[in-house]
Design an enzyme around this catalytic site. Structure first.
Site, mmCIF file in Angstrom:
data_model
loop_
_atom_site.group_PDB
_atom_site.id
_atom_site.type_symbol
_atom_site.label_atom_id
_atom_site.label_comp_id
_atom_site.label_asym_id
_atom_site.label_seq_id
_atom_site.Cartn_x
_atom_site.Cartn_y
_atom_site.Cartn_z
ATOM 1 C CD GLU A 47 -2.485 1.389 2.680
ATOM 2 O OE1 GLU A 47 -2.727 0.377 3.355
ATOM 3 O OE2 GLU A 47 -2.804 2.540 3.044
ATOM 4 N NE ARG A 51 -0.873 8.790 4.754
ATOM 5 C CZ ARG A 51 -0.708 7.988 5.782
ATOM 6 N NH1 ARG A 51 0.293 8.175 6.606
ATOM 7 N NH2 ARG A 51 -1.527 6.990 5.989
ATOM 8 C CE LYS A 134 -6.471 1.992 6.887
ATOM 9 N NZ LYS A 134 -5.190 2.320 6.243
HETATM 10 C C1 3PG Z 1 -1.339 4.747 8.138
HETATM 11 O O1 3PG Z 1 -2.292 4.951 7.419
HETATM 12 O O2 3PG Z 1 -0.472 5.597 8.432
HETATM 13 C C2 3PG Z 1 -1.214 3.394 8.641
HETATM 14 O O3 3PG Z 1 -2.271 3.117 9.460
HETATM 15 C C3 3PG Z 1 0.093 3.057 9.259
HETATM 16 O O4 3PG Z 1 0.030 3.075 10.616
HETATM 17 P P1 3PG Z 1 1.345 2.667 11.432
HETATM 18 O O5 3PG Z 1 2.397 3.638 11.047
HETATM 19 O O6 3PG Z 1 0.930 2.775 12.867
HETATM 20 O O7 3PG Z 1 1.681 1.252 11.018
#
Ligand code: 3PG
Length: 213
Positions: A47, A51, A134
């Site tokens: 994924e 961002r 999710k």
């Molecule tokens: C996100 O969208 O940033 C994810 O949920 C990742 O979360 P994490 O950094 O706690 O694994």
């Protein structure tokens, strides 16, 4: 793509490995070696979060990595969906869900993993035909105990929890019968990515890929 087909496709992607790396690509040059390291370590579904300015180019570059199934995360608007699909994303992930976002994914034929944490949010998506969701942000939304509790009245829904998950607590989630896989950024930490430590990232991926579920 109908909602049931969307969830069926999302389930297949979630079945590939216990962990879906959540990736933030800051430098396009990192995209391919990072994807190669994660896939080599046993994590094919990736994924890439929308961002960073180079996220779409990163998806485009990673889409050609053999054995990888690259998706786009942080889908918020229909424009994100169109751009992700055009870049070659095979699936989409959203922290939540809106009618317009869900419809855009259906229209574009992009399998979506929409986010939900409350019973009402889950029920609203179920009503549309989505049963692979999710659960974000997992740790602060009650963690594994909350997912287990939701599975009481809503056993037909399967989750991919993300947010606050690491190697040490992943099993709390993966051992639940209504969890298919979990997402996490710990397998692609910024420090190792910036250092180009692909061997280190492959080792983290291998550990995550070996998690039982
Ligand atoms: C996100 O969208 O940033 C994810 O949920 C990742 O979360 P994490 O950094 O706690 O694994």
């Amino acid at each position: 793509m109908k909602p049931a087909e969307q969830s069926a496709a999302a389930r297949k992607i979630c079945a590939l490995a216990p962990i879906v790396p959540v990736i933030v690509v800051k430098d396009l040059a990192h995209a391919v070696p990072l994807a190669q390291a994660l896939v080599k370590g046993g994590l094919p579904a990736l994924e890439v979060t929308l961002r960073t300015p180079c996220a779409l180019d990163a998806i485009r570059a990673m889409a050609d990595v053999e054995g990888g199934v690259v998706g786009a995360g942080t889908l918020i608007t229909p424009a994100d969906v169109k751009a992700a699909k055009a870049a070659g994303a095979k699936f989409g992930v959203s922290p939540g869900a809106t009618d317009t976002l869900v419809k855009a994914c259906e229209d574009e034929g992009l399998p979506l993993l929409p986010g939900a944490v409350t019973a009402s949010e889950v029920m609203a998506l179920l009503e549309k035909g989505y049963d692979m969701l999710k659960f974000f942000p997992a740790a602060t939304s009650g963690g594994a105990a909350a997912i287990k509790a939701i599975g009481g009245p809503l056993p037909q829904v399967t989750f991919c929890p993300t947010g606050g998950i690491s190697l040490s607590n992943a099993n709390d989630y993966l051992s639940l019968k209504n969890v298919a896989c979990a997402g996490g950024s710990w397998v692609a930490p910024d420090q190792l990515v910036q250092a180009g430590d692909w061997v280190g990232i492959e080792a983290l991926a291998r550990e995550a890929a070996a998690l039982p579920r």
